[in-house]
Design an enzyme around this catalytic site. Structure first.
Site, PDB file in Angstrom:
ATOM      1  N   GLU A  83     -13.845 -31.747  -7.597  1.00 24.66           N
ATOM      2  CA  GLU A  83     -13.730 -30.295  -7.421  1.00 24.66           C
ATOM      3  C   GLU A  83     -15.046 -29.698  -6.925  1.00 24.66           C
ATOM      4  O   GLU A  83     -15.080 -28.966  -5.937  1.00 24.66           O
ATOM      5  CB  GLU A  83     -13.337 -29.652  -8.762  1.00 24.66           C
ATOM      6  CG  GLU A  83     -13.227 -28.143  -8.724  1.00 24.66           C
ATOM      7  CD  GLU A  83     -11.997 -27.679  -7.967  1.00 24.66           C
ATOM      8  OE1 GLU A  83     -10.891 -27.883  -8.465  1.00 24.66           O
ATOM      9  OE2 GLU A  83     -12.145 -27.118  -6.864  1.00 24.66           O
ATOM     10  N   ASP A  98     -15.753 -28.015  -3.248  1.00 22.78           N
ATOM     11  CA  ASP A  98     -16.184 -26.617  -3.170  1.00 22.78           C
ATOM     12  C   ASP A  98     -17.447 -26.484  -2.331  1.00 22.78           C
ATOM     13  O   ASP A  98     -17.527 -25.637  -1.438  1.00 22.78           O
ATOM     14  CB  ASP A  98     -16.449 -26.071  -4.580  1.00 22.78           C
ATOM     15  CG  ASP A  98     -15.162 -25.840  -5.367  1.00 22.78           C
ATOM     16  OD1 ASP A  98     -14.076 -25.839  -4.747  1.00 22.78           O
ATOM     17  OD2 ASP A  98     -15.249 -25.653  -6.594  1.00 22.78           O
ATOM     18  N   SER A 130      -7.394 -25.445  -4.427  1.00 21.34           N
ATOM     19  CA  SER A 130      -8.840 -25.670  -4.579  1.00 21.34           C
ATOM     20  C   SER A 130      -9.532 -25.856  -3.237  1.00 21.34           C
ATOM     21  O   SER A 130     -10.738 -25.650  -3.134  1.00 21.34           O
ATOM     22  CB  SER A 130      -9.096 -26.946  -5.383  1.00 21.34           C
ATOM     23  OG  SER A 130      -8.782 -26.772  -6.717  1.00 21.34           O
ATOM     24  N   ASP A 159       1.505 -15.850  10.208  1.00 23.77           N
ATOM     25  CA  ASP A 159       2.501 -15.614   9.166  1.00 23.77           C
ATOM     26  C   ASP A 159       3.334 -16.885   8.948  1.00 23.77           C
ATOM     27  O   ASP A 159       3.826 -17.459   9.922  1.00 23.77           O
ATOM     28  CB  ASP A 159       3.402 -14.447   9.618  1.00 23.77           C
ATOM     29  CG  ASP A 159       4.272 -13.924   8.495  1.00 23.77           C
ATOM     30  OD1 ASP A 159       4.183 -14.445   7.364  1.00 23.77           O
ATOM     31  OD2 ASP A 159       5.045 -12.978   8.766  1.00 23.77           O
ATOM     32  N   ILE A 160       3.455 -17.324   7.708  1.00 21.67           N
ATOM     33  CA  ILE A 160       4.321 -18.473   7.415  1.00 21.67           C
ATOM     34  C   ILE A 160       5.631 -17.907   6.881  1.00 21.67           C
ATOM     35  O   ILE A 160       5.697 -17.412   5.762  1.00 21.67           O
ATOM     36  CB  ILE A 160       3.649 -19.465   6.431  1.00 21.67           C
ATOM     37  CG1 ILE A 160       2.452 -20.151   7.107  1.00 21.67           C
ATOM     38  CG2 ILE A 160       4.610 -20.574   6.021  1.00 21.67           C
ATOM     39  CD1 ILE A 160       1.177 -19.465   7.049  1.00 21.67           C
ATOM     40  N   GLY A 171       6.047 -11.331   7.105  1.00 21.59           N
ATOM     41  CA  GLY A 171       5.130 -10.427   6.413  1.00 21.59           C
ATOM     42  C   GLY A 171       4.737 -11.001   5.062  1.00 21.59           C
ATOM     43  O   GLY A 171       4.773 -12.219   4.856  1.00 21.59           O
ATOM     44  N   ASP A 177       4.630 -12.382   1.373  1.00 25.01           N
ATOM     45  CA  ASP A 177       5.510 -13.040   0.404  1.00 25.01           C
ATOM     46  C   ASP A 177       4.656 -13.648  -0.696  1.00 25.01           C
ATOM     47  O   ASP A 177       3.457 -13.867  -0.520  1.00 25.01           O
ATOM     48  CB  ASP A 177       6.394 -14.096   1.086  1.00 25.01           C
ATOM     49  CG  ASP A 177       5.597 -15.059   1.931  1.00 25.01           C
ATOM     50  OD1 ASP A 177       4.794 -15.801   1.368  1.00 25.01           O
ATOM     51  OD2 ASP A 177       5.765 -15.051   3.179  1.00 25.01           O
TER      52      ASP A 177
END
Ligand SMILES: *[C@@H]1O[C@H](CO)[C@@H](O)[C@H](O)[C@H]1NC(C)=O
Ligand SMILES: *[C@@H]1O[C@H](CO)[C@@H](O)[C@H](O)[C@H]1NC(C)=O
Ligand SMILES: *[C@@H]1O[C@H](CO)[C@@H](O)[C@H](O)[C@H]1NC(C)=O
Length: 593
Positions: free
Chosen positions: A263, A267, A502, A547-548, A570, A572
């Site tokens: 992690e 990062d 992450s 947009d997905i 739009g 979601d």
């Protein structure tokens, strides 16, 4: 059939790392506490003018306001919300009279230490030594919830350090790529290819070589006090991905460089490489959100952007012993931390949080079988006062398509296949090892900045879960997304591949840091609390987002449930507004104060 075997291969070699396992049950009481053991604790005092704090934050972060960007200093904020000087005196006198020492007055929070004997008397608890089943660690805590002493009850909002047990990610930590196995799966065409910084730069139109301003800053926060990255890995990562060396110039909190974690490494490598020349902060926290937020706010010089890839369900925030966790405690904790986040936002810092890796079912329904609580949230990912970041993934590209939109030159892409597609989908199990988290907060009402977007979502015609399972008048999350599947990282000298929201959060942090670099170069304040801007930008220019529109978050890391949220045109509660188009963001930001 083919797909199944491929999935199995990926599962063996890629491990998700979003640290969200509720593991309080891993703590066992081993003996009574030694009466002389010193306990460090914090009292969050009741603040005032919280309505003004919230309305001020919404005003200065609203791009349409004449006050846009006029962040407050920490003193100005404290002058507004701190309890009266007399009330602080009452609390401190009480602590002194009851054997406390090392008392630090932070105006709306007091840190203090006391021995077990005095703690037990003050908070009406019985302290014990707990041992962690997995981590060979001991901690002294009470086995029941604390009571605030009568003398200071009206002045104290919460107490931390007495009753709650820390959560650790107990998941596997090894993420080595087995090159042969992976190569095999790639040859079968089952893999979208590795994501490296260049993939993200190209996909989102992030300019390369423009982020040369070390006045811009980005911070990654780790809620495991042993979390660390290895500085040697950063040189190898830079060489493998053909990116500039990452300069981590601030390390705050405990740091053990000999055991780099997935992690922490992820990062640093992605917030650092995307933000290019920014000053990178690495901050480890011995504690949870209240400890981090109060320490961060009380630090005189702070970074402008913060990424947090940790979370667990809002109603689980008070988990000590699961039997003693009552919803009111959790709600109080969430609400207090939300105030602390507002203070940080008003200082002009952008807080980002991963939206969770278990889809809409969340960590409370990991096996997808609960019919009573089929949906759960993640905190801080569901806070209205952070920017909640979800995950997308690239579609697999048919191998017949010869055109390479990326034209990689990074050495790692000679060794392994790097991503070739530019089509983004909802990041979901089983194609990915995780499913992007999203839904509606248990406790926080819907903030004004997202009301229009979420209303449009309700009217979009897509199917919603049974209304008894979520609160549609509350904060919807995530706000925005970025790729979260198949990231290349270099940890402990080994090539590894990572999936998770992450991945998405530090990438967004890097992008915002670059945009801040522009703001700094023209003498403007940083973007700070950015959510009102994100929604206003969508309204003014939907082309600022990829947009997905299809997909859902019905799955977790292990299975798929019967209900969850659907993507729509739009906004979601799956991928938020979508993924960023850098140039459109920059164009918009250039028009602002
Ligand atoms: C530094 O960034 C600025 C814009 O932010 C750009 O104009 C300039 O060319 C960059 N300098 C270098 C040496 O890359
Ligand atoms: C929904 O959440 C709000 C707080 O935002 C709360 O007041 C309300 O009672 C909740 N509704 C239900 C049905 O739980
Ligand atoms: C919604 O859930 C409630 C409680 O479980 C149930 O009584 C009701 O029939 C459900 N409604 C629909 C439309 O499924």
């Amino acid at each position: 059939m083919k797909k199944k075997s491929i999935i199995l291969i990926i599962c063996l070699i890629v491990v998700p790392i979003f640290s969200s396992i509720r593991d309080t049950s891993n703590w066992v009481k081993v003996k009574e506490a030694n009466k002389n053991t010193i306990i460090n604790f914090r009292l969050g005092l009741r603040q005032k003018n919280l309505d003004i704090l919230e309305s001020t934050l919404l005003d200065v972060s609203n791009p349409k306001s004449i006050n846009y960007g006029k962040w407050w200093s920490s003193d100005e904020i404290m002058d507004l919300i701190e309890p009266s000087v007399d009330d602080i005196k009452i609390v401190i006198s009480y602590l002194l009279e009851n054997g406390c020492f090392n008392i630090e007055n932070h105006r709306d929070m007091v840190k203090a230490s006391a021995n077990v004997d005095d703690i037990e008397k003050m908070f009406n608890v019985k302290m014990a030594t707990f041992s962690h089943k997995v981590k060979n660690q001991f901690i002294v805590r009470s086995s029941e919830s604390y009571s605030v002493p009568r003398e200071i009850k009206s002045l104290v909002h919460i107490v931390t350090g007495v009753s709650e047990l820390p959560h650790y990610n107990t998941g596997p930590k090894s993420h080595k790529i087995n090159i042969n196995e992976r190569q095999e799966s790639i040859e079968k065409g089952a893999d979208p290819g590795l994501i490296i910084p260049y993939t993200l730069q190209k996909l989102y139109g992030i300019p390369i070589g423009m982020g040369n301003d070390s006045a811009s800053s980005v911070c990654v926060v780790e809620f495991e006090d042993y979390a660390s990255f290895n500085k040697e890995d950063l040189f190898e990562f830079a060489a493998a991905t053909a990116t500039p060396h990452i300069n981590v110039d601030h390390i705050i909190g405990p740091f053990e460089p000999y055991a780099p974690g997935g992690e922490a490494t992820l990062d640093v490598q992605y917030a650092g490489s995307i933000s290019e020349g920014a000053s990178v902060w690495f901050w480890t926290v011995d504690g949870w959100m209240f400890e981090f937020a109060t320490d961060f706010f009380n630090t005189p010089v702070i970074p402008d952007v913060v990424s947090m890839s940790y979370g667990w369900p809002e109603p689980g925030q008070c988990d000590r012993f699961i039997a003693h966790c009552v919803d009111e405690d959790a709600e109080q904790y969430v609400q207090r931390v939300n105030i602390e986040f507002q203070k940080i936002g008003l200082r002009g810092t952008t807080l980002l949080a991963a939206s969770g890796d278990q889809g809409a079912p969340g960590d409370s329904n990991m096996d997808c079988k609960s019919h009573k609580h089929p949906l759960s949230t993640s905190f801080p990912g569901a806070s209205p006062w952070v920017t909640s970041v979800g995950a997308t993934m690239l579609a697999e590209k048919p191998s017949t398509d010869s055109e390479d939109p990326y034209q990689y030159s990074a050495p790692i892409c000679n060794k392994k296949k790097c991503a070739t597609s530019t089509e983004e989908l909802v990041c979901t199990y089983p194609q990915s090892l995780i499913t992007t988290g999203g839904g509606f907060s248990n406790y926080s009402p819907m903030p004004s900045y997202q009301q229009k977007a979420v209303n449009d979502y309700f009217n979009s015609g897509v199917k919603f879960p049974n209304s008894t399972f979520f609160n549609s008048s509350n904060r919807a999350f995530p706000d925005i997304s970025a790729l979260g599947h198949n990231y290349f990282i270099l940890a402990a000298g080994a090539d590894q591949v990572i999936d998770g929201t992450s991945c998405s959060s530090p990438v967004l942090a890097g992008i915002i840091s670059l945009l801040n670099g522009y703001r700094i170069s023209v003498g403007k304040p940083p973007l700070g609390f950015i959510n009102p801007l994100l929604y206003q930008l969508y309204e003014d220019n939907p082309a600022a987002y990829n947009d997905i529109e299809k997909g859902n978050n019905y799955c977790t890391e292990h299975c798929c449930a019967e209900t969850g949220f659907e993507s729509a045109k739009g906004y979601d509660a799956v991928t938020g507004l979508g993924t960023p188009v850098y140039q459109e963001f920059l164009n918009y930001i250039q028009t602002l104060n």
